[in-house]
Design a protein around this motif. Structure first.
Motif, short mmCIF file in Angstrom:
data_model
loop_
_atom_site.label_atom_id
_atom_site.label_comp_id
_atom_site.label_asym_id
_atom_site.label_seq_id
_atom_site.Cartn_x
_atom_site.Cartn_y
_atom_site.Cartn_z
N LYS A 157 0.86 -1.17 0.00
CA LYS A 157 0.00 0.00 0.00
C LYS A 157 0.91 1.24 0.00
CE LYS A 157 -3.35 -0.22 3.02
NZ LYS A 157 -3.95 -0.41 4.37
N TYR A 181 1.14 1.30 -3.84
CA TYR A 181 0.05 1.53 -4.79
C TYR A 181 -1.25 1.83 -4.08
CZ TYR A 181 3.10 -0.28 -8.44
OH TYR A 181 4.15 -0.46 -9.30
N THR A 182 -2.03 2.74 -4.65
CA THR A 182 -3.38 2.99 -4.18
C THR A 182 -4.32 1.94 -4.77
OG1 THR A 182 -4.00 4.43 -6.01
CG2 THR A 182 -2.92 5.47 -4.10
N GLU A 183 -5.50 1.83 -4.20
CA GLU A 183 -6.49 0.92 -4.76
C GLU A 183 -6.82 1.30 -6.21
OE1 GLU A 183 -11.12 -0.59 -4.04
OE2 GLU A 183 -10.08 0.56 -2.47
N ALA A 184 -6.97 2.60 -6.46
CA ALA A 184 -7.30 3.04 -7.81
C ALA A 184 -6.19 2.67 -8.81
CB ALA A 184 -7.52 4.55 -7.82
N GLN A 185 -4.95 2.80 -8.40
CA GLN A 185 -3.84 2.44 -9.29
C GLN A 185 -3.86 0.95 -9.62
OE1 GLN A 185 -0.71 4.06 -6.79
NE2 GLN A 185 -0.21 5.59 -8.34
N ARG A 187 -6.41 -1.09 -9.59
CA ARG A 187 -7.56 -1.40 -10.45
C ARG A 187 -7.31 -0.95 -11.88
NH1 ARG A 187 -11.80 -3.49 -7.85
NH2 ARG A 187 -11.90 -3.24 -5.57
N SER A 188 -6.60 0.15 -12.04
CA SER A 188 -6.29 0.64 -13.39
C SER A 188 -5.27 -0.26 -14.08
CB SER A 188 -5.75 2.07 -13.30
OG SER A 188 -5.32 2.54 -14.56
N GLY A 191 -7.02 -4.07 -14.08
CA GLY A 191 -8.45 -4.25 -14.32
C GLY A 191 -8.86 -4.60 -15.74
N TRP A 218 -1.42 -4.83 0.45
CA TRP A 218 -2.69 -5.19 -0.17
C TRP A 218 -2.74 -6.70 -0.40
CZ3 TRP A 218 -6.42 -1.80 -0.32
CH2 TRP A 218 -6.19 -0.45 -0.58
#
Length: 227
Positions: A157, A181-185, A187-188, A191, A218
């Motif tokens: 994280k 990494y962020t959650e958004a990163q 997922r991008s 994903g 994470w």
């Protein structure tokens, strides 16, 4: 030399000699220098009625996750960049009395498994990749999994990583201790090729516990998308 190799050459702080020295010091207080497998991997494997098959452990280190997977009934192949890590892994596999096929190579130079696998485990490899290698890594992981196969990954994280941005990484020619990494990163990045089923902080466990978990990591479970 390709453009990717030229960019790789910027990161001399993470060459094979560095990793060999890192794994040679087994007594130092590195959180994952333990025998316990990731708590998330244990949860997902034991909670699935149809999981065992062929598994691949990328960046296997001392093979703590590979040993768990072999005991759970998987046919396991494991890969690490460091020859010293592979030596340690061989000792742990022999001590556990299980079968794991070990290879020492870069994940980008290794030819891959003989056939697509059901599960890929990455516990700490992804966050040590420089930005220019992310897309190629996702592509390789997806190609090595059966359609519908599972990726079980743990990575830093933001509070667990070095705090460096992609721009910082190239300006300093270093990843520090690894990238957060962020959650958004995540997922991008993952994903498009994967259906991300679970993305949560790892549960924290004491060093002596039967499973490994730290809250600055994470835990991501993702299913390879079926075309």
């Amino acid at each position: 030399m390709t453009d990717l190799q030229a960019l790789d050459a910027l990161f001399a702080d993470r060459q094979d000699t560095w990793w060999d020295g890192f794994y040679a010091q087994r007594a130092k207080p590195v959180p994952f220098f333990v025998d316990a497998p990731d708590e998330s991997l244990v949860e997902w494997v034991t909670g699935s009625p149809s999981m065992p098959g062929r598994a691949l452990d990328l960046g296997c280190g001392n093979c703590r996750n590979s040993v768990f997977l072999a005991r759970a009934g998987f046919t396991v192949e494991a890969l690490d960049f460091s020859a010293t890590a592979i030596d340690w892994a061989q000792q742990n596999v022999a001590k556990a009395g299980v079968s794991v096929h070990l290879s020492q190579a870069s994940v980008f130079e290794w030819p891959g498994p003989a056939q697509p696998v059901d599960l890929i485990c990455d516990s700490g490899l992804f966050h040590h990749l420089p930005p220019h290698r992310r897309a190629g890594y996702v592509e390789r992981v997806a190609s090595w999994l059966k359609p519908g196969g599972t990726l079980a990954m743990t990575c830093f994280k933001p509070e667990g990583g070095s705090g460096l941005s992609d721009e910082d990484v190239y300006a300093r020619q270093s990843l520090g201790g690894g990238l957060g990494y962020t959650e958004a990163q995540l997922r991008s990045i993952w994903g498009e090729a994967f259906d991300i089923q679970v993305l949560r902080p790892m549960q924290a466990y004491a060093k002596e516990a039967a499973v490994f978990g730290l809250p600055f990591l994470w835990a991501m479970r993702a299913r390879r998308s079926v075309p």
